[in-house]
Design an enzyme around this catalytic site. Structure first.
Site: not given
Lengths: 296, 296
Positions: B49, B122, B159
């Site tokens: 990331e 995300k 994440c």
């Protein structure tokens, strides 16, 4: 993460048994385990799936339907008296005869005054070599729910439900602080090579339910060889962080008693606030079996 | 479980890096890692990331918005050329400037011919001490999707998405064979006591995504101390049974290359057919934040 200053202890009992053909003997073993756990201060006690009998779903045999009973019925009544006498909450998995031709794999929750606090009918039904449950059990229609009891808000799910994050999530979202999984899982002679991998996967996914939802998870499995299946025991309790607090033998019957601090739930959910950040606007397709690519 | 007779090997590369303040140096490190993995035959390579910069979300500082860039833009272009030259699929996480005032934490998937195969923005955005992402990133609107590439159908999540079983499920249901999680997770000095528990929980829940969905899971984390956060590395790959195939160091940068047999997906899903038994008729409430008890 802040330290937990609001302790709220509940003492949990797990009765991991080996079952023989003699139903009365199995029930007596369960009662002894319950009395032992209660004697050690357990307040919520959970029996294993279909605790009264061997795991009869290894075969498809109509004779086995006579093992089913109504709820309330003799077993519920006996266990209610025990719960009331000991002042404990009791989770009693039964083969339920709901009506003529409708049978469920059910767990009754008895409150500490002996009343029926609620019941859960197994929603996800397996059907695989040695586990022919679709022959016996109509998939439940209770949905996933939280049952308030004297000693805490609990959810009950049964065995195969273990593998479905949706079941744990929905139960936790309805307020449950502890997820109970009465279980009958084992490995078969023909696939002993993958047995250890299966046990690891089984522990991993249930610890993950604790982590994803910030709840305690209590798993009560049977133990011992029955026909083709070697039930692997290893009943355990996971805290909201996924840490195993206690674990039973893979070979022997065992009564586990462990303190769970429900105050850890708030602490864990504040520290890792997953429930704050769910994208409920983007989860609609969870009600689909598959999302075919040429449709999207 | 039957033995797998339909092998379908794809070789995966993971680039676990430590990032410094010099963006050009970080990009050069990434490129070296990519060339190294490709030299070992990796076909799909994933960066961590926000691989170009330190993890700037430790502070809320408007100056950091200048780190964002458009997609396609200079980084996409450079990485497209690299993917095409090496004939690899490349997963490139970027700080995306989508429009004036709209920024995302994004991953671009470049196909082996250098074209953009897809992008993921995300969806779940954290915001906690040292991880102030809601300040920078608008929550994604891509939803959870499968991106077909030359070497397999892949899903990318980023994440914090790691903690949400819904994200893994929806991506797998849209056909993904491998879930990639570019990541920046670590522990802070003040909670080192729980660091090991955090690492365990992080591994557990991602292995559980493999198990629940019968897919491979690939996690690429950064490593090293940056200001207050010690990024814990430990990038890993899990097979569809939740078994870790390979794991990187907790302290050092590392390039991992591992073969994944996509044929295992069919075998695993036949052996433990969870996708057969989902109760999609009972999952509607997953689109709710909480199921208040006085409403049910």
């Amino acid at each position: 993460m802040t330290s937990n200053t609001n302790k709220e202890i509940v003492r949990i009992g797990l009765i991991q048994m080996a079952c023989g053909e003699d139903t009365e003997a199995n029930i007596k073993t369960a009662e002894q385990g319950i009395r032992q756990a209660a004697g050690q201060g357990a307040q919520i006690i959970c029996l294993q799936e279909l605790f009264q009998t061997p795991y009869f779903c290894q075969v498809e045999n109509h004779d086995n339907f006579k093992l089913a009973e109504e709820i309330p019925g003799p077993s519920t009544q006996a266990m209610s008296q025990l719960a009331s006498a000991l002042g404990i909450v009791l989770i009693v998995p039964l083969f339920e005869k709901r009506s003529t031709g409708i049978y469920h794999n059910t767990a009754v929750v008895l409150d500490a005054d002996g009343s029926i606090a609620g019941r859960y009918r197994k929603m996800h039904i397996p059907h695989d070599p040695g586990f022919y449950e679709k022959f016996y059990f109509t998939p439940g229609d209770t949905g996933f729910q939280t049952i308030p009891t004297r000693f805490g808000k609990i959810g009950v799910l049964i065995c195969w439900d273990q593998w479905f994050p949706e079941a744990a999530r929905l139960t936790a979202l309805s307020g449950a602080q502890i997820l109970f999984y009465p279980t009958a899982i084992g490995y078969q002679a023909f696939d002993e090579s993958v047995a250890e991998k299966q046990v690891q996967a089984w522990q991993t996914i249930q610890k993950a339910h604790s982590i994803a939802n910030g709840v305690f998870t209590v798993v009560v499995n049977r133990v011992g060889q029955e026909d083709q299946v070697n039930f692997w025991g290893k009943s355990f309790v996971s805290d909201p962080f996924g840490e195993v607090l206690v674990e039973a033998s893979a070979k022997e019957p065992e009564v586990l008693v462990v303190d769970c601090d429900l105050g850890l739930i708030e602490e864990t959910r504040q520290g890792w606030p997953f429930l704050r950040d769910r994208r409920v606007d983007a989860y609609q397709n969870l009600t689909r079996l598959f999302i075919d690519q040429n449709e999207t």
